[in-house]
Structure formats: structure tokens, C-alpha cells
Motif scaffolding. Structure first.
Motif, PDB file in Angstrom:
ATOM      1  N   VAL B  40       0.833  -1.205   0.000  1.00 35.05           N
ATOM      2  CA  VAL B  40       0.000   0.000   0.000  1.00 35.05           C
ATOM      3  C   VAL B  40       0.870   1.259   0.000  1.00 35.05           C
ATOM      4  O   VAL B  40       0.579   2.236  -0.693  1.00 35.05           O
ATOM      5  CB  VAL B  40      -0.955  -0.006   1.207  1.00 35.05           C
ATOM      6  CG1 VAL B  40      -1.696   1.294   1.298  1.00 35.05           C
ATOM      7  CG2 VAL B  40      -1.936  -1.139   1.092  1.00 35.05           C
ATOM      8  N   HIS B  41       1.991   1.228   0.741  1.00 38.79           N
ATOM      9  CA  HIS B  41       2.901   2.379   0.730  1.00 38.79           C
ATOM     10  C   HIS B  41       3.457   2.612  -0.665  1.00 38.79           C
ATOM     11  O   HIS B  41       3.563   3.750  -1.125  1.00 38.79           O
ATOM     12  CB  HIS B  41       4.044   2.149   1.721  1.00 38.79           C
ATOM     13  CG  HIS B  41       3.623   2.321   3.139  1.00 38.79           C
ATOM     14  ND1 HIS B  41       4.271   1.731   4.185  1.00 38.79           N
ATOM     15  CD2 HIS B  41       2.591   2.999   3.676  1.00 38.79           C
ATOM     16  CE1 HIS B  41       3.677   2.053   5.309  1.00 38.79           C
ATOM     17  NE2 HIS B  41       2.647   2.818   5.029  1.00 38.79           N
ATOM     18  N   LEU B  44       0.927   4.300  -2.742  1.00 34.39           N
ATOM     19  CA  LEU B  44       0.791   5.712  -2.369  1.00 34.39           C
ATOM     20  C   LEU B  44       1.876   6.556  -3.013  1.00 34.39           C
ATOM     21  O   LEU B  44       1.617   7.624  -3.581  1.00 34.39           O
ATOM     22  CB  LEU B  44       0.944   5.823  -0.858  1.00 34.39           C
ATOM     23  CG  LEU B  44      -0.267   6.210  -0.063  1.00 34.39           C
ATOM     24  CD1 LEU B  44       0.121   6.354   1.388  1.00 34.39           C
ATOM     25  CD2 LEU B  44      -0.825   7.510  -0.603  1.00 34.39           C
ATOM     26  N   ALA B  47       1.253   7.107  -6.597  1.00 34.63           N
ATOM     27  CA  ALA B  47       0.289   8.184  -6.828  1.00 34.63           C
ATOM     28  C   ALA B  47       0.984   9.531  -6.739  1.00 34.63           C
ATOM     29  O   ALA B  47       0.735  10.437  -7.546  1.00 34.63           O
ATOM     30  CB  ALA B  47      -0.840   8.100  -5.809  1.00 34.63           C
ATOM     31  N   VAL B  77      -4.369   4.240  -9.672  1.00 37.11           N
ATOM     32  CA  VAL B  77      -3.699   3.797  -8.448  1.00 37.11           C
ATOM     33  C   VAL B  77      -4.736   3.349  -7.423  1.00 37.11           C
ATOM     34  O   VAL B  77      -4.516   2.417  -6.655  1.00 37.11           O
ATOM     35  CB  VAL B  77      -2.795   4.916  -7.896  1.00 37.11           C
ATOM     36  CG1 VAL B  77      -2.240   4.541  -6.551  1.00 37.11           C
ATOM     37  CG2 VAL B  77      -1.660   5.184  -8.850  1.00 37.11           C
TER      38      VAL B  77
END
Lengths: 413, 260
Positions: B40-41, B44, B47, B77
Motif C-alpha cells: 500500500v505504501h 501511495l 500516486a 492507483v
């Protein structure tokens, strides 16, 4: 001189003051709309609503804000700290930015300087708003994910799926506006509605946009991301104090922003109601501000009305509605509209255009009738299989001492 | 030296400042995306890289491209987020076990190939090609000029790319879709089953969790009238996890006396 040129001539201080005004207007509108929503919903439910703090309870939202600021700020141990803090900031920042391209008035004199109450005019202004909206959703999704607990995660997931689905429908409804006005700039779209509002000319698009904007802002009946009965508070369950206040602010500013966009795209923006065009020059053009906010506030009233009237949709119904009703129908509408535009651009005889329109209407009715028939047939086939009827106890009738067992067949008779 | 190189590239000062501020941020974010442990990081940071690129485009007068970059890639994303959560799991960290044989070699080869392709494309577009300048390219308006290029000269490439994207989306759906072993009962079926079952004890629904007036947490089983715990009052998920507290400490101590 078009709007972009007028705005380009703005000196720095005018731009700064306008940016500040946008911020102040958004915050004040939020405070007023929280109060307004509670009062209106209360009236709809035969209550009074907040009426203690200030005249008519007008300062209630301010008091609530102070209360929130004084509360303890908790960060759960299981949370992803950095993302947990960033999420409300993303939400609250993004919601203000979409106001930059919305024209609030026509040409006015601003401290002796001729300008328009619009921060900037982009040739792709409406797309810019969509872009900002899609950044804003990150706040909700990240809040859900970073909280490190189940309900927020479910809320965040729901909201991301919801926004992806409803943004498609929303974008498609905007395409019709682009086709008709020949521009993606907000000021030119407003100018193109000088004679007829797009809400009348492009009625299907207006309906689709109105529905998807409720979905986009996570409001009832589409507030699945924070469904209280199912998910406690959804994505903001773990948030408290000012971080929660930021989400709260973002929600209301978003409502005002989508209402302002709807006003700009479909209700003629700052133009007066039809037949009252002479009022646009009152107060040196500043009276257009009244028309703009009157339209925005009436949209807001509809938001509250919806919340007071409709129960929340179930998640699968909501998705089905978005993908199987809104998106196909807006695609079909765009095809029809594009065909009509092309016909009129190539100077087709009026008879052909009229025949095409009537044909389309007939086809739509035929499809709807066939669909209804199929549905009725399905319902006829959907009966309970005939199983042996169970017996179950019912309370004793007064005067009768024993609990009786009633056969299911007897009740049916 | 720096000044000279800037002058050579004909970069105006504000643009240079913007470049030297944002470019390092973008590169660091891109590297971070590769080295982050949590999926997930990485998403991010991806994005963030996309948004930085969009700012670059906008600063260079390609307004439409910049805005579309944000609309499309932040949405994309977001989809990536969903895929991570669907396919890998909420807190998934990267595993370094190679599942497909020769995957590493193949991915290095494909990566180098793609890099070479991009380099040759960029070279073809810039080396010995005098720049026309956006002023002329944007003469009819940025959006209009792009549209006329996209739907006349490049219409074939445009359609092929869209077909490719749809295929990829369908592929991802097929991968993410797991067939359920059996048809799940719906609310209506469950309701019918409750009334047609052997006992009507649970016809009105399972008992709620918690001990009345003492404890109402979801992980405490309810007490039956005889003082024993009702096992059906706890969610199956909690039971499977072992997150169940014994209700005995919350039971009334002398239940017989109370009954009398």
C-alpha cells in the motif's frame, strides 16, 4: 475580452484576496449548512433541532467545532501513523481546491478593479474539478486503510469502489455538456447557457449528474462508506478531535462544491432565473452572486431532503444501480445526443431529425416495456416450493388457557 | 555552470526552480516505491509520482495532459489499491520467494527491453528534431489540437491501446475472481430454513452476545437461564480467532438464590 483574459489581468493582491474569500466562504457555508441541515431534518421529523446557542441556534455548528477541537486526539496503536495523519489533510485540502474555477459572479468592480469572482479560468476547468475530486477520495480510502481496524477498512473499500463507479457515470454525464457547449471551461459553459439552461436542454444528463453527485459525496441514501448501522462510523470510526473535524468539514465543503458545479454546468451559473435577466446588472453586477448562491442553497436543500426521506441502499443494489442503470443509460444518451448534434451540424432536413428523435423515443419505450414484462414473468416463476407446512406456537387467546399450535395452512385460509 | 546548462536548455528561472524542487522529490518517491515493504505504501508513492509528473506537464503548458494524468492515474492507483487488498491482503509485505520459474530473469529482460524502447522513442522524437514549440502546436487551443491529432493521425494506435487496456482489465478480473464452492444462501433462504428447521428456538434470530447488565462486548457469550454460556451468541469469526472471553466472571454468583 473573454474571462481568461480578464482574470489574467488581475494584480497579485486581487488574486490573494479572492483566494482568501473562497476559503472564508467555504468555511462559513459549512457552518451554516451544518446548522441548516439539522434544522431542516428536524422539521421533517417534527422536532425543533438546535435552537439554544445563539439566535435560532445559529452558532450551534461553531460550538460543536470548539468542542471537537478541545477533545483528546487519539491515534490507535494499530494505525499506520503517518498515513493516519495525512488522510484528513488530503480530504480537507482537496475539497477547497475545486472552488478555484467556479465563476461566482459576472463582471464586477472589485475595489475599483474590473474582474470576475473566479480565482482562475482553465480551458479544462471541469476536468480539473474531476481530478481534484479523485485526489480527495484518497483521504477517505487512506483513512480507512491506515486505521488498522475492520470497520474503517470496510468503509474505505466501499468508498473507493463507490467513487470509481460513480465517477464514471458523472464523467459521462459531463460529456453531454462538453458536446453541447463545445468547451470544458466553466466560464464558457456558463456563457453557453445564456438562452437555455442545460438542465432543460440536457435533462437526462442533469438527472444522471444529480444522482451521481450524491454518490460521489457519500451522502444519504448513498452513505455506505460511513453507514452507522453497519460500520459504526465507517472510514472515520477511529478519528477524533480536529482530525475528525477535518473530515466533517471536507464532507460539507464537498457538498457545496458539487452543488456549485451542478449550478455552473446545468442551472446557468450566476445567470438570473429566466425572465429576470434585468436583475443581473443590479448593484454593479454583484447581484449575480445572489442568484448563484440561491441555486447552490436549493441544491443543498435537496441533499437534506434526500437524507430526511430515503433509507440507505444496500451495497449490492447501489453497485447494480450504478453499473447497470446509470452508466449504460448515459452512454446511450451521449450516442443519441452526438448523432443529433452531427445531424444539425451537417444541416440535415428537419424531418430527418424529428423522425430520428421520435424513433429513439419509441425504441426506449419498447425496451422498457419488454424489460418490465420479463421482470413480471420472473416474479411469477419465483414462488416458494411446496414443502410440508410446519406448525408453530402462538400465544393463548384470552379465555383460553392452553398454547395452541396453528397449522400454516389454516392461517393462509 | 548550472546557469549555462540552464541557458542551453532555454529554461526560464521559475521553471528551473520548480524543476529542481519537484524532480528530486519525484525521483525519491519513485525509488521509495521500489523499496517500500508494504504494497500500500508503494501504491501511495506511485500516486505521488504521478501527481508530480502532472505538475510538470501543467508547468510546460500541456494543461490537458496534466489534468488527465491526475484523473486517470490517481484513479488507476486507486484500482491498484483495490487489487492489492483483493489479491495480496490488507497488510501484505513483499515476499522474495520466486513462484514462477525464471521470473526474475524474464522481468529483467523485459525491463531492459522496455527501457531501450522508451529511450529510442525519446531519441527519435528529440535528436536532430528542431522543436516546434507549444505556441504553434497549441494555436487552435491545447485540447482541440490534441483531439485532432488523436482522432486523425493516431486513431489506429489509440484504438489498439484501448483494446489492450480492456483486455488487461478483464484479465485482472479473471485473476481476482475466485469461484465460490457452493451457492450462498440469501436472506430469504436463511429465514425459511430457520422456520422449517427442527427447533424454533432460533427462529427470531440467534441470541445477542454479552451478559445482561454486566458486560455487552461482542466477545462475551450470553448466559442462558441456567447460567451456562450460549455458544451461538458469538460470531463464528471471533470463535475461529479464539477471541472469546469466558462469561463466568460476569455471572451472578448465587443464581439459585436469585431465582428464589
Amino acid at each position: 475580452m473573454n474571462n481568461a483574459a480578464i482574470l489574467g489581468a488581475d494584480p497579485g493582491w486581487v488574486i490573494l484576496v479572492k483566494a482568501l474569500l473562497v476559503f472564508v466562504v467555504c468555511v462559513v457555508l459549512t457552518l451554516m449548512s451544518v446548522w441548516g441541515e439539522r434544522r431542516i431534518v428536524a422539521r421533517m421529523q417534527q422536532r425543533l433541532g438546535p435552537n439554544r446557542v445563539g439566535k435560532f441556534g445559529l452558532l450551534q455548528a461553531l460550538a460543536d467545532g470548539i468542542k471537537l477541537a478541545l477533545k483528546e486526539d487519539l491515534i490507535p496503536a494499530a494505525a499506520d501513523k503517518l498515513v493516519f495523519v495525512i488522510a484528513p489533510i488530503i480530504s480537507a485540502t482537496a475539497c477547497f481546491m475545486s472552488f478555484a474555477v467556479i465563476p461566482l459572479t459576472g463582471k464586477v468592480s472589485f475595489f475599483g478593479h474590473q474582474t470576475i469572482m473566479q480565482l482562475t479560468d482553465l480551458p479544462v476547468g471541469v476536468l480539473y474539478i474531476l481530478a481534484i475530486a479523485s485526489v480527495g477520495v484518497y483521504g477517505i480510502v487512506l483513512a480507512g486503510w491506515s486505521s488498522g481496524s475492520t470497520y474503517p477498512l470496510l468503509g474505505g473499500l466501499r468508498s473507493s469502489a463507490q467513487v470509481i463507479s460513480y465517477e464514471v457515470a458523472m464523467g459521462l454525464s459531463l460529456v453531454a455538456v462538453f458536446i453541447y457547449s463545445g468547451s470544458m471551461s466553466t466560464s464558457e459553459i456558463v456563457a453557453a447557457q445564456h438562452h437555455y439552461w442545460f438542465a432543460i436542454v440536457l435533462f437526462p444528463s442533469f438527472v444522471i449528474y444529480s444522482i451521481s453527485m450524491v454518490g460521489e459525496t457519500n451522502r444519504a441514501p448513498f452513505d455506505l462508506a460511513e453507514a452507522e448501522g453497519e460500520l459504526v462510523g465507517g472510514f472515520h470510526t477511529e478519528y477524533s478531535s480536529l482530525k475528525f473535524a477535518l473530515f466533517f468539514l471536507a464532507e460539507y465543503v464537498n457538498i457545496v462544491a458539487v452543488s456549485a458545479l451542478a449550478t455552473t454546468l446545468f442551472l446557468g451559473g450566476y445567470h438570473a432565473l429566466p425572465g429576470l435577466g434585468f436583475t443581473e446588472s443590479w448593484l454593479g453586477g454583484w447581484f449575480t452572486l445572489f442568484w448563484f448562491f440561491a441555486k447552490v442553497v436549493s441544491f443543498f436543500f435537496v441533499f437534506v431532503w434526500l437524507r430526511g426521506t430515503l433509507p440507505r441502499l444496500r451495497y449490492d443494489q447501489f453497485m447494480k444501480f450504478g453499473w447497470k442503470v446509470l452508466i449504460p443509460s448515459s452512454l446511450a444518451w451521449i450516442m443519441i445526443l452526438a448523432t443529433l448534434r452531427l445531424m444539425s451540424a451537417h444541416n440535415f432536413p428537419r424531418m430527418v431529425i424529428a423522425t430520428f428523435t421520435v424513433g429513439v423515443i419509441i425504441v426506449i419505450f419498447l425496451v422498457l416495456t419488454l424489460f418490465d414484462r420479463a421482470k413480471i414473468k420472473l416474479e411469477e416463476n419465483d414462488v416458494l416450493p411446496d414443502l410440508p407446512a410446519p406448525s408453530f406456537p402462538v400465544p393463548a387467546i384470552p379465555g383460553q388457557s392452553q398454547i395452541t399450535f396453528v397449522q400454516r395452512s389454516e392461517i393462509n385460509d | 555552470m548550472l546557469h549555462q546548462s540552464l541557458a542551453f536548455g532555454q529554461t526560464a528561472t521559475p521553471e528551473a526552480v520548480q524543476f529542481w524542487v519537484l524532480a528530486p522529490v519525484a525521483v525519491i518517491a519513485a525509488l521509495g516505491m521500489l523499496f517500500m515493504k508494504k504494497a500500500v505504501h508503494s501504491a501511495l508513492l506511485l500516486a505521488w509520482v504521478m501527481i508530480t509528473l502532472a505538475i510538470f506537464y501543467i508547468a510546460q503548458d500541456a494543461l490537458f495532459l496534466g489534468i488527465v494524468q491526475i484523473v486517470v492515474y490517481t484513479g488507476a492507483v486507486m484500482m491498484l489499491f483495490l487489487f492489492i487488498l483483493m489479491l495480496v491482503g490488507v497488510d501484505a509485505s513483499e515476499s522474495l520467494v520466486e513462484n514462477i520459474k525464471g521470473q526474475r530473469a524474464a522481468s529483467v529482460f523485459a525491463g531492459l527491453g522496455l527501457g531501450g524502447l522508451l529511450l529510442s522513442l525519446a531519441a527519435r522524437a528529440s535528436v536532430n528534431q528542431p522543436a516546434i514549440g507549444l505556441k504553434i502546436a497549441n494555436q487552435k487551443g491545447n485540447v482541440q489540437s490534441l483531439a485532432s491529432q488523436l482522432f486523425t493521425q493516431y486513431v489506429w494506435a489509440f484504438e489498439v491501446v484501448s483494446a489492450l487496456l480492456i483486455t488487461a482489465a478483464l484479465g485482472a478480473m479473471v485473476l481476482a475472481h475466485s469461484t465460490k464452492p457452493a451457492v450462498r444462501n440469501k436472506q430469504r433462504d436463511l429465514s425459511i430454513a430457520r422456520f422449517r428447521g427442527k427447533s424454533l428456538a432460533d427462529a427470531a434470530g440467534l441470541p445477542g452476545s454479552g451478559v445482561f447488565a454486566q458486560h455487552n462486548a461482542v466477545d462475551v457469550p450470553a448466559l442462558l437461564p441456567d447460567g451456562s454460556a450460549a455458544p451461538t451468541s458469538i460470531s463464528a469469526t471471533l470463535k475461529a480467532r479464539g477471541d472469546v472471553i469466558s462469561p463466568t466472571p460476569f455471572a451472578l454468583e448465587h443464581s439459585e438464590e436469585v431465582e428464589e
